[in-house]
Design a protein around this motif. Structure first.
Motif, PDB file in Angstrom:
ATOM      1  N   SER A  65       0.864  -1.188   0.000  1.00  0.00           N
ATOM      2  CA  SER A  65       0.000   0.000   0.000  1.00  0.00           C
ATOM      3  C   SER A  65       0.896   1.232   0.000  1.00  0.00           C
ATOM      4  N   GLY A  66       0.310   2.414  -0.144  1.00  0.00           N
ATOM      5  CA  GLY A  66       1.098   3.648  -0.140  1.00  0.00           C
ATOM      6  C   GLY A  66       1.896   3.816   1.141  1.00  0.00           C
ATOM      7  N   GLN A  67       1.259   3.533   2.271  1.00  0.00           N
ATOM      8  CA  GLN A  67       1.934   3.684   3.565  1.00  0.00           C
ATOM      9  C   GLN A  67       3.064   2.667   3.711  1.00  0.00           C
ATOM     10  N   GLU A  68       2.798   1.435   3.312  1.00  0.00           N
ATOM     11  CA  GLU A  68       3.823   0.392   3.391  1.00  0.00           C
ATOM     12  C   GLU A  68       4.979   0.687   2.446  1.00  0.00           C
ATOM     13  N   ALA A  69       4.656   1.203   1.256  1.00  0.00           N
ATOM     14  CA  ALA A  69       5.695   1.544   0.290  1.00  0.00           C
ATOM     15  C   ALA A  69       6.591   2.662   0.835  1.00  0.00           C
ATOM     16  N   LEU A  70       5.973   3.635   1.488  1.00  0.00           N
ATOM     17  CA  LEU A  70       6.759   4.730   2.060  1.00  0.00           C
ATOM     18  C   LEU A  70       7.650   4.211   3.192  1.00  0.00           C
ATOM     19  N   GLN A  71       7.150   3.265   3.963  1.00  0.00           N
ATOM     20  CA  GLN A  71       7.956   2.666   5.029  1.00  0.00           C
ATOM     21  C   GLN A  71       9.199   1.974   4.453  1.00  0.00           C
ATOM     22  N   LEU A  72       8.989   1.174   3.414  1.00  0.00           N
ATOM     23  CA  LEU A  72      10.112   0.464   2.787  1.00  0.00           C
ATOM     24  C   LEU A  72      11.078   1.447   2.134  1.00  0.00           C
ATOM     25  N   TYR A  73      10.533   2.484   1.536  1.00  0.00           N
ATOM     26  CA  TYR A  73      11.340   3.505   0.873  1.00  0.00           C
ATOM     27  C   TYR A  73      12.279   4.187   1.873  1.00  0.00           C
ATOM     28  N   VAL A  74      11.706   4.639   3.004  1.00  0.00           N
ATOM     29  CA  VAL A  74      12.515   5.323   4.015  1.00  0.00           C
ATOM     30  C   VAL A  74      13.551   4.366   4.602  1.00  0.00           C
ATOM     31  N   LYS A  75      13.133   3.128   4.882  1.00  0.00           N
ATOM     32  CA  LYS A  75      14.072   2.141   5.428  1.00  0.00           C
ATOM     33  C   LYS A  75      15.233   1.909   4.453  1.00  0.00           C
ATOM     34  N   SER A  76      14.931   1.859   3.165  1.00  0.00           N
ATOM     35  CA  SER A  76      15.965   1.661   2.145  1.00  0.00           C
ATOM     36  C   SER A  76      16.932   2.833   2.126  1.00  0.00           C
ATOM     37  N   LEU A  77      16.410   4.051   2.245  1.00  0.00           N
ATOM     38  CA  LEU A  77      17.266   5.238   2.277  1.00  0.00           C
ATOM     39  C   LEU A  77      18.171   5.222   3.507  1.00  0.00           C
ATOM     40  N   GLU A  78      17.603   4.804   4.631  1.00  0.00           N
ATOM     41  CA  GLU A  78      18.410   4.726   5.857  1.00  0.00           C
ATOM     42  C   GLU A  78      19.485   3.649   5.745  1.00  0.00           C
ATOM     43  N   ASP A  79      19.095   2.505   5.192  1.00  0.00           N
ATOM     44  CA  ASP A  79      20.060   1.398   5.032  1.00  0.00           C
ATOM     45  C   ASP A  79      21.202   1.786   4.103  1.00  0.00           C
ATOM     46  N   ALA A  80      20.940   2.726   3.198  1.00  0.00           N
ATOM     47  CA  ALA A  80      21.974   3.181   2.265  1.00  0.00           C
ATOM     48  C   ALA A  80      22.882   4.241   2.891  1.00  0.00           C
ATOM     49  N   SER A  83      23.077  10.972   3.601  1.00  0.00           N
ATOM     50  CA  SER A  83      23.147  12.182   4.426  1.00  0.00           C
ATOM     51  C   SER A  83      21.744  12.776   4.541  1.00  0.00           C
ATOM     52  N   GLN A  84      21.590  13.722   5.437  1.00  0.00           N
ATOM     53  CA  GLN A  84      20.288  14.374   5.617  1.00  0.00           C
ATOM     54  C   GLN A  84      19.851  15.073   4.335  1.00  0.00           C
ATOM     55  N   GLN A  85      20.811  15.709   3.661  1.00  0.00           N
ATOM     56  CA  GLN A  85      20.473  16.391   2.401  1.00  0.00           C
ATOM     57  C   GLN A  85      20.010  15.399   1.346  1.00  0.00           C
ATOM     58  N   GLN A  86      20.688  14.257   1.265  1.00  0.00           N
ATOM     59  CA  GLN A  86      20.271  13.240   0.298  1.00  0.00           C
ATOM     60  C   GLN A  86      18.907  12.666   0.654  1.00  0.00           C
ATOM     61  N   MET A  87      18.678  12.442   1.950  1.00  0.00           N
ATOM     62  CA  MET A  87      17.377  11.944   2.402  1.00  0.00           C
ATOM     63  C   MET A  87      16.266  12.899   1.968  1.00  0.00           C
ATOM     64  N   THR A  88      16.507  14.188   2.206  1.00  0.00           N
ATOM     65  CA  THR A  88      15.519  15.205   1.836  1.00  0.00           C
ATOM     66  C   THR A  88      15.256  15.175   0.339  1.00  0.00           C
ATOM     67  N   SER A  98       6.779  15.124   1.720  1.00  0.00           N
ATOM     68  CA  SER A  98       6.916  13.843   2.418  1.00  0.00           C
ATOM     69  C   SER A  98       8.050  13.875   3.434  1.00  0.00           C
ATOM     70  N   VAL A  99       8.998  14.810   3.278  1.00  0.00           N
ATOM     71  CA  VAL A  99      10.100  14.915   4.231  1.00  0.00           C
ATOM     72  C   VAL A  99       9.573  15.221   5.638  1.00  0.00           C
ATOM     73  N   ARG A 100       8.393  15.831   5.713  1.00  0.00           N
ATOM     74  CA  ARG A 100       7.786  16.128   7.008  1.00  0.00           C
ATOM     75  C   ARG A 100       7.368  14.857   7.752  1.00  0.00           C
ATOM     76  N   LEU A 101       7.292  13.748   7.012  1.00  0.00           N
ATOM     77  CA  LEU A 101       6.906  12.478   7.627  1.00  0.00           C
ATOM     78  C   LEU A 101       8.107  11.662   8.111  1.00  0.00           C
ATOM     79  N   LEU A 102       9.308  12.141   7.824  1.00  0.00           N
ATOM     80  CA  LEU A 102      10.509  11.387   8.211  1.00  0.00           C
ATOM     81  C   LEU A 102      10.543  11.012   9.694  1.00  0.00           C
TER      82      LEU A 102
END
Length: 197
Positions: A65-80, A83-88, A98-102
């Protein structure tokens, strides 16, 4: 449905309205769908540079779902280890604001899960079966409103001779408030006799 409502509750604790949260998840779903369907769109950079590093595939995203996809997306960015700028950058690529949801989705969605638990304790979030009942009730109410409207129109047609006769009696016979009250009574009595009521 319950998961979305609980996620929306959590987002509201971050100052993000349910409508905005829904818009963000809709954007996430569209971006994922665009890439998994035709291999194009804003997520190309993620799937070319981030996903291979952390072992994430498009197939994993397809089922979410959209929420689950965003969870996996953020986790993937963290696992990689971005930096904060790249995350943003990557967050804004998938959905505006969406950065407000981090804060909710970082650390494997720890804050989101805590807020969702609190939402369940407060009774936030209809279960799917309750939503189905609510939809059925809404349909029944709409059907009842249509039936009542039809009945009202038929009733109006049925008493239209009476209304027409009353208006004939009113015409040209009202000069003052006192005359108006008297005229109403006389007109209704005459009209009733005229149409056989």
């Amino acid at each position: 449905v319950a998961a979305f409502q609980q996620g929306a509750y959590a987002a509201e604790q971050q100052g993000i309205s349910m409508e905005k949260y829904g818009d963000i998840l809709k954007d996430v779903t569209e971006r994922v769908g665009e890439f998994t369907s035709i291999g194009a769109g804003p997520m190309i950079d993620f799937f070319e540079n981030i996903a291979p590093k952390v072992g994430v595939t498009t197939e994993q995203f397809k089922k979410l779902s959209g929420q689950e996809a965003l969870q996996l997306y953020v986790k993937s960015l963290e696992d990689a280890n971005l930096s904060q700028q790249q995350m943003t950058f990557y967050m804004e690529t998938i959905a505006s604001d969406s950065v407000r949801l981090l804060p909710l989705f970082k650390d494997n969605s720890k804050a989101l899960q805590e807020q969702a638990k609190r939402a369940r304790e407060l009774g936030v979030g209809l279960e799917d079966i309750d939503v189905a009942k609510a939809i059925a009730a809404e349909k029944a109410l709409k059907d009842a409103a249509i039936a009542m409207d039809a009945a009202l129109k038929k009733s109006t047609v049925a008493i239209s001779p009476f209304i027409t006769e009353i208006m004939k009696q009113f015409d040209g016979s009202i000069g003052s408030v006192n005359e108006f009250a008297q005229t109403i009574g006389e007109a209704m009595e005459f009209s009733g006799k005229a149409v056989g009521i």
